[in-house]
Enzyme design. Structure first.
Site, short mmCIF file in Angstrom:
data_model
loop_
_atom_site.label_atom_id
_atom_site.label_comp_id
_atom_site.label_asym_id
_atom_site.label_seq_id
_atom_site.Cartn_x
_atom_site.Cartn_y
_atom_site.Cartn_z
N ASP A 137 0.70 -1.29 0.04
CA ASP A 137 0.12 0.03 0.06
C ASP A 137 0.91 1.18 -0.02
O ASP A 137 1.38 1.53 -0.98
CB ASP A 137 -0.87 -0.24 1.39
CG ASP A 137 -2.03 0.94 1.41
OD1 ASP A 137 -1.99 1.87 0.71
OD2 ASP A 137 -2.89 0.90 2.29
N ARG A 168 -10.04 -13.48 6.66
CA ARG A 168 -9.08 -13.90 5.73
C ARG A 168 -9.17 -15.24 5.02
O ARG A 168 -8.70 -15.54 4.06
CB ARG A 168 -7.78 -14.37 6.61
CG ARG A 168 -7.30 -13.07 7.69
CD ARG A 168 -6.03 -13.43 8.31
NE ARG A 168 -5.46 -12.43 9.40
CZ ARG A 168 -4.55 -11.36 9.24
NH1 ARG A 168 -4.52 -11.32 7.85
NH2 ARG A 168 -4.16 -10.56 9.73
P1 5GP Z 1 1.99 -0.64 3.71
O1 5GP Z 1 2.94 -0.72 4.71
O2 5GP Z 1 2.45 -0.90 2.31
O3 5GP Z 1 1.12 0.51 3.78
O4 5GP Z 1 0.71 -1.77 4.09
C1 5GP Z 1 0.97 -3.09 3.95
C2 5GP Z 1 0.24 -3.76 4.98
O5 5GP Z 1 -1.00 -3.11 5.24
C3 5GP Z 1 -0.35 -5.09 4.23
O6 5GP Z 1 0.61 -6.13 4.57
C4 5GP Z 1 -1.51 -5.28 4.96
O7 5GP Z 1 -1.48 -6.00 6.34
C5 5GP Z 1 -1.98 -4.02 5.11
N1 5GP Z 1 -3.10 -3.38 4.08
C6 5GP Z 1 -2.88 -2.69 3.24
N2 5GP Z 1 -4.03 -2.19 2.41
C7 5GP Z 1 -4.71 -3.20 2.95
C8 5GP Z 1 -6.31 -3.50 2.29
O8 5GP Z 1 -6.70 -3.03 1.65
N3 5GP Z 1 -6.82 -4.51 3.26
C9 5GP Z 1 -6.25 -4.98 4.22
N4 5GP Z 1 -6.97 -5.96 5.08
N5 5GP Z 1 -5.21 -4.91 4.68
C10 5GP Z 1 -4.27 -3.80 4.03
#
Ligand code: 5GP
Length: 180
Positions: free
Chosen positions: A107, A169
């Site tokens: 993300d 999940r």
């Molecule tokens: P980042 O650190 O890149 O912002 O986010 C990565 C982590 O955020 C992922 O491993 C996941 O756990 C969570 N995450 C990001 N976007 C989503 C989403 O749309 N749904 C869910 N359930 N988790 C997300």
């Protein structure tokens, strides 16, 4: 596929398991072409990676080993969390190994930045970061995600390993949060 309710939120069907599985197969084939002469270690980032991890292994035709690490980043809600905790470090010696990190979703990139810092001190032979889902509009880091499966809009999704407050999940398909 029908709308579903998890806790207080409604989610609408978004991407079917069949479509996801095609992306997983593409990733497995691409990795095989690159690593068929090696024995890479697939390091899964728990918990969200569970479905992707198992399906990828089933489609991967070469020799490989498995390992896991566990992070806590979302802490159960819809909002991303700036702070990431290492719950469990990699349960394998990665010295001189080709390491393929498997993530469910990238993300903002905070998590893969954390992973890079964690692994840069380990004497591995190479590191590749692979994520099944990727939100390009949200990604803010000056880092590479080496291989991704499906690009998503900036929407919250559940299913195929991803949760909302601990639930969802085990859904086979991917669902998107319904905006009111
Ligand atoms: P980042 O650190 O890149 O912002 O986010 C990565 C982590 O955020 C992922 O491993 C996941 O756990 C969570 N995450 C990001 N976007 C989503 C989403 O749309 N749904 C869910 N359930 N988790 C997300």
């Amino acid at each position: 596929m029908e709308e579903i309710k998890i806790h207080d939120k409604t989610f609408i069907p978004f991407i079917t398991y069949e479509e996801i599985d095609k992306a997983v197969q593409r990733i497995a084939n691409t990795l095989y072409e690159e690593y068929k002469e090696e024995v890479p270690v697939f390091v899964g980032v728990l918990n969200g990676v569970i479905m992707f991890y198992c399906d990828l292994l089933k489609h991967y035709n070469g020799e490989c080993e498995v390992a896991f690490l566990q992070l806590a980043s979302y802490h159960g809600g819809l909002k991303n969390c700036e702070k990431i905790d290492l719950v469990r470090d990699v349960n394998k010696d990665l010295t001189n190994r080709h390491v393929i990190i498997l993530e469910d979703i990238v993300d903002t990139g905070n998590t893969i930045e954390f992973l890079h810092k964690l692994l840069e001190n380990k004497p591995v032979k190479s590191i590749k970061i692979v994520s099944l889902f990727f939100k390009p509009e949200m990604f803010k880091k000056d880092l590479n995600v080496d291989l991704t499966g499906i690009n998503l809009p900036n929407k919250f999704v559940v299913g195929y390993g991803l949760d909302y407050a601990g639930l969802g999940r085990n859904l086979k398909d991917l669902y998107m949060l319904k905006e009111n």
